[in-house]
Enzyme design. Structure first.
Site, mmCIF file in Angstrom:
data_model
loop_
_atom_site.group_PDB
_atom_site.id
_atom_site.type_symbol
_atom_site.label_atom_id
_atom_site.label_comp_id
_atom_site.label_asym_id
_atom_site.label_seq_id
_atom_site.Cartn_x
_atom_site.Cartn_y
_atom_site.Cartn_z
ATOM 1 C CB CYS A 84 2.860 6.877 2.680
ATOM 2 S SG CYS A 84 2.257 7.975 4.073
ATOM 3 C CG HIS A 171 7.600 6.749 5.112
ATOM 4 N ND1 HIS A 171 7.564 7.292 3.981
ATOM 5 C CD2 HIS A 171 6.452 7.352 5.630
ATOM 6 C CE1 HIS A 171 6.550 8.258 3.779
ATOM 7 N NE2 HIS A 171 5.964 8.116 4.677
ATOM 8 C CD GLU A 173 10.486 5.992 2.406
ATOM 9 O OE1 GLU A 173 9.883 6.976 2.229
ATOM 10 O OE2 GLU A 173 9.889 4.625 2.544
#
EC number: 6.3.5.2
Length: 512
Positions: A84, A171, A173
């Site tokens: 990002c 994202h 994660e």
């Protein structure tokens, strides 16, 4: 920490998800540390990591106050993965173009892989990812190619494989990204060439040594509540320094049903620790009288906790350290130098400036699920290791608004019923956290042909791995019905039950 294992460094640019990146990597058996974006290239070089990840962040790379890193980091020759904001920073550094998006993109999106770089090896051409950005890369830097796109993001992934540089606008994660773990794995193992070698045994060995070095021959006070975090801290420190540890258990009157008695039995009798019980219920209730603001309640409870410790420490000889069960998630939710504050945390906020103790926080690099694994490794019984997460302010933040004895009793009794029925249904290991809360609103009801005007109790139950993100738990209707009927019939002044069906984000797990 001793470098007996490969390491991935994560640079913190302010994302509330940055801790998750390190967490995901540790799940793979590779050690990962989070460091501020201000770390120098020389400092990173001395750590000898196998790769670097730039986290996301709330800033714009072209805006005032934009966060940057030491540009020499790009000259270290290490693989770099920008997520990002991290991708946008990489783009800006190498001469690409970043602009504000016409429409901010938050939530799930379908990613289409256009170029199978090492990052996307063995992943499907289409996959659901989690977006959270207001800016876009609109022009690639020289030497980079587009790896992936989405409907609203023409450059959702990019790479320069010759230099081992990768970036994604989403994202990976966050668990909403369905192949996010695999993508991070591809970077860690496929790009960086890491080997598995980090586990909880390593952590215990290193942490015991660190505690002994830090404490020396001095003495430690431990804030023991009987919850998972403080229990693991107490056992870990006791294993390291034995009788140099004194545990103080403060009964502030905000505990769950039967908890005070259970703490003394388990740790004083079971683990043979030196535990001092302090009855401070009246003291806390007097301080909290008339206070409605949740942040103020947290600060008061945090301050009062430390003052009680000060009072007790003055009766003891040579206490230098205060042990706390602060976790990674506690720190990120209270904000760091770069992360925007969500709420002040009970283990982080509320500490007075003139506190007489040095803090020792051996769990502050671990997530909740890692703490449970650590507890099991230390031989702590399952009933403690798998105990429900319970905040330091206790029921004080589950009674919304002003705390009274009557409201505390409602939450305490209703919570006990909820826990009992969840365990009976065999759901206690499936649901990450479950509790009742009292929003303070009353409603009209009918009981025994008479009109009532009593309290509403809210039930909150979530599934999660580490508390950073959570989804509301799908408790079977028949179980919810039993819980509802029992609470209304057995707890005085309650005539309505509601179930919280909000995920995190946008809500937090606790109501205050």
């Amino acid at each position: 920490m001793k470098k007996q294992h490969d390491t991935i460094i994560v640079l913190d640019f302010g994302s509330q998800y940055n801790q998750l990146i390190a967490r995901r990597i540790r799940e793979f058996g590779v050690y990962s540390e989070l460091h501020p974006h201000t770390i120098t290239a020389e400092e990173i070089k001395a750590m000898n990591p196998k790769g670097i990840i730039f986290s996301g962040g709330p800033n714009s790379v072209y805006g005032e106050g934009a966060l940057h890193c030491d540009e020499k980091i790009f000259e270290l020759g290490l693989p770099i993965f920008g997520i990002c904001y991290g991708m946008q920073l990489m783009t800006q550094h190498f001469g690409g173009k970043v602009e504000r998006a016409n429409h901010r993109e938050y939530g799930k999106a379908v990613l289409k892989v256009e170029n199978e770089s090492k990052l996307y090896a063995n992943l499907p051409e289409e996959q659901v990812v989690w977006m959270s950005h207001g800016d876009l890369v609109t022009g690639l830097p020289e030497g980079f190619v587009v790896d992936a796109t989405s409907e609203s993001c023409p450059i959702a992934g990019m790479s320069n494989e010759e230099k081992n540089l990768y970036g994604v606008q989403f994202h990976p994660e966050v668990r909403h990204s369905e192949h996010g773990n695999d993508l991070i794995k591809n970077f860690v193992f496929g790009v960086c060439g890491c080997s598995e070698g980090w586990n909880m045994e390593n952590f215990i060995e290193v942490e015991l040594e660190k505690i002994r070095e830090t404490v020396g021959d001095k003495k430690v006070l431990c804030a023991l509540s009987g919850g998972v975090d403080s229990s693991v801290v107490a056992v870990l420190i006791h294993k390291a320094i034995g009788d140099q540890l004194t545990c103080i258990f403060v009964d502030h009157g905000l505990l769950r049903k039967g908890e005070a008695e259970g703490v003394m039995k388990t740790f004083s009798e079971g683990f043979h620790m030196n535990v001092i019980k302090v009855d401070a219920q009246e003291r806390f209730m007097n301080k909290l009288k008339g206070v409605e603001d949740p942040e103020q309640k947290r600060k008061i409870i945090g301050n009062e906790f430390i003052y009680v410790f000060d009072d007790e420490a003055s009766k003891l000889q040579g206490m230098d350290f205060l042990a706390q069960g602060t976790l990674y998630t506690d720190i990120v939710e209270s904000g760091t130098a770069t992360a925007q504050t969500i709420k002040s945390h009970h283990n982080v906020g509320g500490l007075p400036e003139d506190m007489q103790f040095k803090l020792i926080e051996p769990l502050n690099t671990l997530f909740k699920d890692e703490v449970r694994v650590l507890g099991s490794e230390l031989g702590i019984p399952d009933e403690i290791v798998w105990r429900q997460p319970f905040p330091g302010p206790g029921l004080g933040i589950r009674v919304l608004g002003e705390i009274t004895e009557e409201k505390l009793e409602i939450v305490r009794e209703s919570d006990a019923i909820l826990r009992e029925e969840i365990i009976k249904a065999g759901l206690d290991r499936e649901i990450w956290q479950y509790f009742t809360a009292l929003p303070g609103m009353r409603s009209v009801g009918v009981m025994g042909d008479e009109r009532t005007y009593d309290y509403t109790v809210g039930i909150r139950a979530v599934t999660s791995i580490d508390g950073m993100t959570a989804d509301w738990a799908r408790i079977p209707w028949d179980v919810l019905e039993k819980i509802s009927v029992r609470i209304v019939n057995e707890v005085k002044h309650v005539n309505r039950i509601v179930y919280d069906v909000t995920s995190k984000p946008p809500a937090t797990i606790e109501w205050e």
